[in-house]
Design a protein around this motif. Structure first.
Motif, short mmCIF file in Angstrom:
data_model
loop_
_atom_site.label_atom_id
_atom_site.label_comp_id
_atom_site.label_asym_id
_atom_site.label_seq_id
_atom_site.Cartn_x
_atom_site.Cartn_y
_atom_site.Cartn_z
N ARG A 217 0.83 -1.21 0.00
CA ARG A 217 0.00 0.00 0.00
C ARG A 217 0.87 1.26 0.00
NH1 ARG A 217 -2.92 -1.48 3.82
NH2 ARG A 217 -1.93 -0.36 5.53
N ARG A 218 2.02 1.18 0.66
CA ARG A 218 2.91 2.34 0.74
C ARG A 218 3.95 2.37 -0.37
NH1 ARG A 218 3.98 2.78 7.33
NH2 ARG A 218 1.78 2.81 7.92
N GLY A 219 3.88 1.42 -1.28
CA GLY A 219 4.78 1.41 -2.43
C GLY A 219 6.23 1.12 -2.10
N LYS A 220 6.49 0.39 -1.01
CA LYS A 220 7.87 0.15 -0.57
C LYS A 220 8.60 -0.86 -1.45
CE LYS A 220 7.52 3.11 2.65
NZ LYS A 220 8.13 4.45 2.41
N GLN A 221 7.86 -1.55 -2.33
CA GLN A 221 8.54 -2.48 -3.24
C GLN A 221 9.45 -1.75 -4.23
OE1 GLN A 221 5.33 -1.84 -3.19
NE2 GLN A 221 4.42 -1.73 -5.25
N HIS A 222 9.31 -0.42 -4.30
CA HIS A 222 10.16 0.36 -5.19
C HIS A 222 11.49 0.72 -4.52
CE1 HIS A 222 6.89 0.77 -8.02
NE2 HIS A 222 6.11 1.26 -7.09
#
Length: 220
Positions: free
Chosen positions: A35-40
């Motif tokens: 949800r927080r886009g931390k995979q980037h």
């Protein structure tokens, strides 16, 4: 110098930071990261997340705080951060921010081996890289716009940094490729001669005889 830590996987640090907000089960941790886009910004293998949590528990950094029950769903174990875990989290994060690490990016490795390829071929390969970087930069701008609509800037600052790094690399690649195509790069004639004749230029041989220090952190 950064301290040698019991755990070195950045995903472990990311998990501890999330658990500092409150107890969560691994599936909830995975959802929050997405949800927080931390995979980037963090190499996330969601399949190994449970193993990461188990390793944190093994070292006393997290502990079981309860069990969550929701309707007919299976029970989920909640984990919370221990005092030792919070101390480790703060020390680890502080080290990462304050102490530059020798990360040995593969592109830098490739650049260090550049002469084995002909200058013209390198220019073409850099043109391919330039196109890819342009696409990546556009993608990160899109991510920033999307996340910026829902999250405060402080929670996407790493994506902003990544975009700046891509743009800086793009600027360098364009500049270096221009030197290659316009033949203004110092030593390019020797480089070409090496590939035309197969013989190592005398100028390069002379370099091996000199006591040259190439480590920026080491004094002459």
């Amino acid at each position: 110098m950064a301290k040698r830590r019991k755990l070195s996987n950045p995903l472990a640090l990311t998990v501890m930071v999330l658990l500092d907000e409150g107890p969560m089960h691994p599936y909830q941790i995975a959802q929050t990261l997405r949800r927080r886009g931390k995979q980037h910004s963090v190499k996330i293998n969601f399949g190994s997340l449970y193993t990461v949590v188990q390793n944190l528990e093994k070292h006393g950094y997290v502990e079981v705080t309860g069990v969550q029950r929701e309707g007919n769903r299976p029970e989920r174990t909640l984990y919370g951060l221990t005092e030792a875990g919070r101390d480790e989290m703060l020390a680890w994060l502080s080290d990462l921010i304050a102490v530059p690490a020798d990360e040995f990016p593969v592109f830098e490795t490739a650049l260090s081996l550049l002469p084995v390829l002909p200058p013209g071929e390198v220019a073409e390969l850099l043109a391919d890289r330039e196109q890819t970087l342009v696409v990546q930069a556009a993608a990160f701008r899109g991510v920033l716009t999307q996340l910026g609509d829902t999250l405060p800037r402080i929670f996407i600052i790493e994506t902003e940094f990544q975009l700046h790094m891509i743009e800086a690399q793009l600027e360098w690649v364009r500049s270096f490729r221009k030197e290659l195509t316009e033949s203004t790069l110092e030593g390019i004639e020797e480089w070409r001669t090496f590939h035309d004749t197969g013989a190592v230029p005398e100028e390069w041989k002379d370099l091996d005889e000199q006591d040259i220090v190439l480590d920026p952190g080491q004094e002459n």
